[in-house]
Design an enzyme around this catalytic site. Sequence first.
Site, PDB file in Angstrom:
ATOM      1  N   HIS A   1       0.820  -1.212   0.000  1.00 53.07           N
ATOM      2  CA  HIS A   1       0.000   0.000   0.000  1.00 53.07           C
ATOM      3  C   HIS A   1       0.853   1.262   0.000  1.00 53.07           C
ATOM      4  CE1 HIS A   1      -3.174   2.759   1.806  1.00 53.07           C
ATOM      5  NE2 HIS A   1      -3.823   2.206   0.807  1.00 53.07           N
TER       6      HIS A   1
ATOM      7  N   TYR B   1      -9.226  13.899  -4.263  1.00 56.27           N
ATOM      8  CA  TYR B   1      -8.685  13.485  -2.973  1.00 56.27           C
ATOM      9  C   TYR B   1      -7.584  14.451  -2.539  1.00 56.27           C
ATOM     10  CZ  TYR B   1     -10.747   8.777  -3.561  1.00 56.27           C
ATOM     11  OH  TYR B   1     -11.601   7.724  -3.731  1.00 56.27           O
TER      12      TYR B   1
END
Length: 709
Positions: A442, A475
């Site tokens: 991630h 975002y």
Amino acid sequence: MAKTKFFNRELSWIEFNARVLNESLRKEVPLLERLRFLAITESNFDEFFQVRVASIKRRIQNSQGKNFVDASGLTDSAVLKKISEKTRALTKLQYSTLMNDVLPSLAKEGFVYVPSKNYTQAQEAFTENLFKHEIFPLLTPLRTDMDVFPHVGALCLTAAFLLEPMEGVRKIKNALSTSQESDIVALVQIPSAINRIVWLPSSEGTKQFALIDDIIRLYGTKLFPGYKVQETMLFKIARDADFAVNEDSGEHFIQAMEEVLEKRQSSFAVRMTYDFASEKLLRFLKQHLNLSNEDVYEACGILDPSSLDDLFNIEGAEKYIYPEWEHFFPNSLPEEETYWNVFRQQDVLLNVPYESYEPVVNFIHQAAHDEQVLAIKMTLYRTGSNSPIVKALKEAAQNGKQVTVFVELKARFDEKRNISWAEELEKAGAIVVYGIVNLKVHAKICLVVRRESDGIRRYVHIGTGNYNPKTAKLYQDLSVFTTNHELVNDATLFFNVISGYSALQTMHHLYMAPVTLKSRLLELIEREIQQSTKETPGHIVAKMNSLCHPQIIEALYKASNAGVKIELNIRGICTLVPGVKGMSENIKVVSIVDRYLEHSRIFYFQNGGSEEIYLSSADWMERNLDKRIELMFPVSDKKVFKIVKEILFLYFQDNTHSHILQKTGLWKQISPEKNEQGVRVQEVLYKKYKKKADIKKNTPRAEFIVRRK
């Protein structure tokens, strides 16, 4: 002392979705943006039930009578009951807002939804002709009166028809069957290949629209010659999507992942939403889908508002959406030259979406086409479709660069896309590493190796958000370009570790989960405790998506009891209980929901005056700190440090789109006090970057670039 030291994770998430839904209730939010928040609420619930609720249901099925109790003291059964209660209340509010507020408000503006019962004669002729020539050929009615119930895909809008045979058909059925049951149910999937919205012939001054599903239900009798349609109902099913791929599948890993994707479409149902109830159809579907009353939710109105996107394309839509906010090109970077000289001299911070994501795309594109670049190494989690970054990496490989890409195939709901472009990268000549066994990669980092006049130099881009130019417009994330010697050394070691058999080596400035990141956070919190006094209390300020790691929360409680002031900005889940005397009285938790999704992770520690700030890809959750490959790094450049600190502290001044967490688990919306000026942090940041861009635009050029042959 509070009844519990922890809130339940799932119920905390539902409180987050309630804050999202709250944005759709705000009259000052433009009409179509209110519709968008209703759609986000719906899609959030879909994913929540497919993953979190499905995992609880499976755990109950496999428990052999033992009932798991979580840290909040709730059993799985109790959690499911509370989820059903809270979701039911929010669903009712969601559809009431849609049908009784947003759509009537749009109608006043001239955009009118027309139910089939209100069609004019001209509209009836128009829709019937449309059904006959464009919709009917796409439809496939499925029988349910056979031994096998037909497959209903996950999240597919489906119409159910309760049919009664006409006299001739009834006689034939009676002759062929001993069954006395006269009612028959047929299912028809609403085609997703065409727009759900149909624009109708309208009177001057209005634009009226119908829905495909209304039209199918109105003329559905044409699908079933010899039968009368007694009742209809539209429904949608969320299915279990919490499948784990077989990590030991080795070279067959992609095949194993594709099998997981197939299973999602036929796994057990965990939730059904439906419009105006038909008792017979509801009872029939519950029985065949094995759903209880707690698993079904009536949506009194247009089911699934997320498919009304076509309204955003209407002429004049700009009046009903947020005013456009430009994504400004960073002042510190040249718009027409390469970035190598700038990065050699200073670190560069990028704050998207206020600043453009273009520099990241340019950086990788420049590396792909620069003759001096030897290698590019990069982690990719979610890149979106038609990614210019993937295109640049393919070009780099074709240009002879050594390109190594760490692709996370287990990025939920992006697996199919990731498999596709991972194979494209391999065909182009890139080295593709398909993640790590039992861990998701991630981390968000890119390393470029370049030969220069004074030797080999390495450039690193590292940040909090995915390499996705599309989501970078929505975002909020921070990232840094750097040639800092310590960081690039650690980046090199990091890529060696995750690429193969390299033993774990000590990294001094990069902290990697699940190895050193959590322990470093605990050290930083403990250090704050040790340095805190009554005269100069410690101070921890953190911004992230979610907080639910028990060890971290316990450490924060300990710090609070030591007098450390703790300010947390948590967008989503928070299982920490704030404001409890003797446990968390020095902890404040706020959450901001606005037009941009708050996604950055920023951690500040006062450190007795020698302040430190870290950026990270990881939230303070068990999955991030214990089960994923994540990175956290210090902000060392003084100029960048100052900017990041200002951004972080500004988030606690918001009093228009912020909520504060109560010790009851409920969130209270913050509003300006009397005579207090409203502060909307996202607007403040936008204006700040706009001002910078305006100054740059109006500043005469100090130098000129001469082109030579």
